[in-house]
Write a protein that holds these residues in place. Structure first.
Motif, PDB file in Angstrom:
ATOM      1  N   GLU A 261       0.906  -1.077 -16.963  1.00  0.00           N
ATOM      2  CA  GLU A 261       0.852  -1.083 -15.499  1.00  0.00           C
ATOM      3  C   GLU A 261       1.430   0.208 -14.915  1.00  0.00           C
ATOM      4  O   GLU A 261       0.932   0.734 -13.921  1.00  0.00           O
ATOM      5  CB  GLU A 261       1.611  -2.298 -14.953  1.00  0.00           C
TER       6      GLU A 261
ATOM      7  N   ASP B 224       7.395  -2.708 -14.206  1.00  0.00           N
ATOM      8  CA  ASP B 224       6.015  -3.131 -13.938  1.00  0.00           C
ATOM      9  C   ASP B 224       5.255  -3.387 -15.237  1.00  0.00           C
ATOM     10  O   ASP B 224       4.234  -4.070 -15.232  1.00  0.00           O
ATOM     11  CB  ASP B 224       5.273  -2.057 -13.133  1.00  0.00           C
TER      12      ASP B 224
ATOM     13  N   TRP C 205       2.186   0.551  -7.080  1.00  0.00           N
ATOM     14  CA  TRP C 205       2.456  -0.875  -6.902  1.00  0.00           C
ATOM     15  C   TRP C 205       3.225  -1.096  -5.602  1.00  0.00           C
ATOM     16  O   TRP C 205       4.165  -0.357  -5.301  1.00  0.00           O
ATOM     17  CB  TRP C 205       3.266  -1.429  -8.074  1.00  0.00           C
TER      18      TRP C 205
END
Length: 287
Positions: A165, A161, A97
């Motif tokens: 995720e 997250d 991410w």
């Protein structure tokens, strides 16, 4: 793990720009180090009473702009020196991410608590990560063809997250690393992959191996992973030196009941002789 290397007196440099969690930030650091980037006022900003740089962790941040720029430029030079001279480079990836600053359309290494509305959150694809890792390989090989590169994925869970995720992110990282390592083009500079994430998930799959935050590995887990790393990557000769270093370190940490006693003075004398004997064999050691 970096603290373990420090304890056993390996010549090492750990996270010169602080912890960088995602591959593009690591690639950016290596690129800037090799190109000897000179940081200036354009690269820093003021937020919450401190000066920050989007390319570095907040541990480098400072109330003084000049001090921050000085730190950034010193660390970038030190990074290049170690990239050129190191025998091994361990790259730990934490997340796929990333955050893109809307104003500049650039991906940052750290948001430094700037309001989230100023960023777009994105998940790097497997191919994007692979391309970044390939760039890292090529860059490092250009200045140090003989270095051995070891990849690993951090077992620290990025639960902010989200559970799903986080798992998706780790999967992208692992898939990308193996995609690159399986390419014949990079076998000559890659020693391989150390499965710290898999050890934590599969061998230590119990919350007693986590710290109180249930996110970071506990000291027991760290010691277990370190032993696995040592068994695979550290030579028998180096292990013997580590045993000597460990004995001296424990001696230095010893707290006597009576510091003025003859017994303690004799203990310190023998410890000093042991240090000098080891330093005569391994000149860089400093206690």
């Amino acid at each position: 793990m970096g603290q373990k290397l420090d304890y056993f007196k390996f010549q090492s440099l750990q996270n010169p720009f602080g912890i960088l969690f995602q591959p593009l930030a690591i690639e950016n650091l290596i690129t800037n180090a090799i190109n000897e980037k000179e940081y200036s006022e354009e690269d820093v900003f003021f937020q919450n009473e401190q000066w920050h740089c989007f390319e570095a962790h907040s541990k480098l941040s400072s109330p003084s702009k000049e001090d921050l720029l000085d730190s950034l430029n010193k660390q970038i030079k030190l990074t290049k020196k170690h990239l050129q001279e190191s025998t091994h480079l361990i790259i730990t990836l934490g997340t796929a991410w990333v955050y893109r600053a809307i104003e500049t359309d650039t991906i940052v290494a750290n948001c430094h608590k700037v309001p989230q509305k100023k960023f777009l959150k994105e998940l790097l694809s497997v191919d994007e990560i692979s391309q970044s890792l390939e760039a890292i390989f090529s860059l490092i090989k250009s200045v140090n063809p003989q270095v051995s590169i070891i990849f690993t994925v951090s077992p620290v869970r990025h639960l902010k997250d989200g559970f799903v995720e986080n798992t998706l992110s780790k999967a992208h990282l692992i898939a990308a690393i193996h995609q690159v390592l399986n390419s014949n083009r990079f076998l000559s500079v890659a020693e391989g992959y150390f499965p710290s994430y898999e050890i934590m998930m599969d061998e230590l799959r119990d919350y007693r191996f986590y710290a109180e935050d249930l996110i970071h590995p506990s000291q027991t887990a760290i010691n277990y992973i370190w032993e696995a790393f040592k068994e695979v990557w550290i030579s028998e000769e180096a292990s013997k030196i580590m045993e000597e270093v460990d004995a001296i370190q424990k001696g230095l940490q010893h707290k006597p009941f009576n510091p003025d006693s003859e017994a303690h003075k004799l203990f310190l004398q023998k410890l000093s002789e042991r240090q000098k004997k080891l330093q005569s064999r391994v000149s860089h050691l400093s206690f």
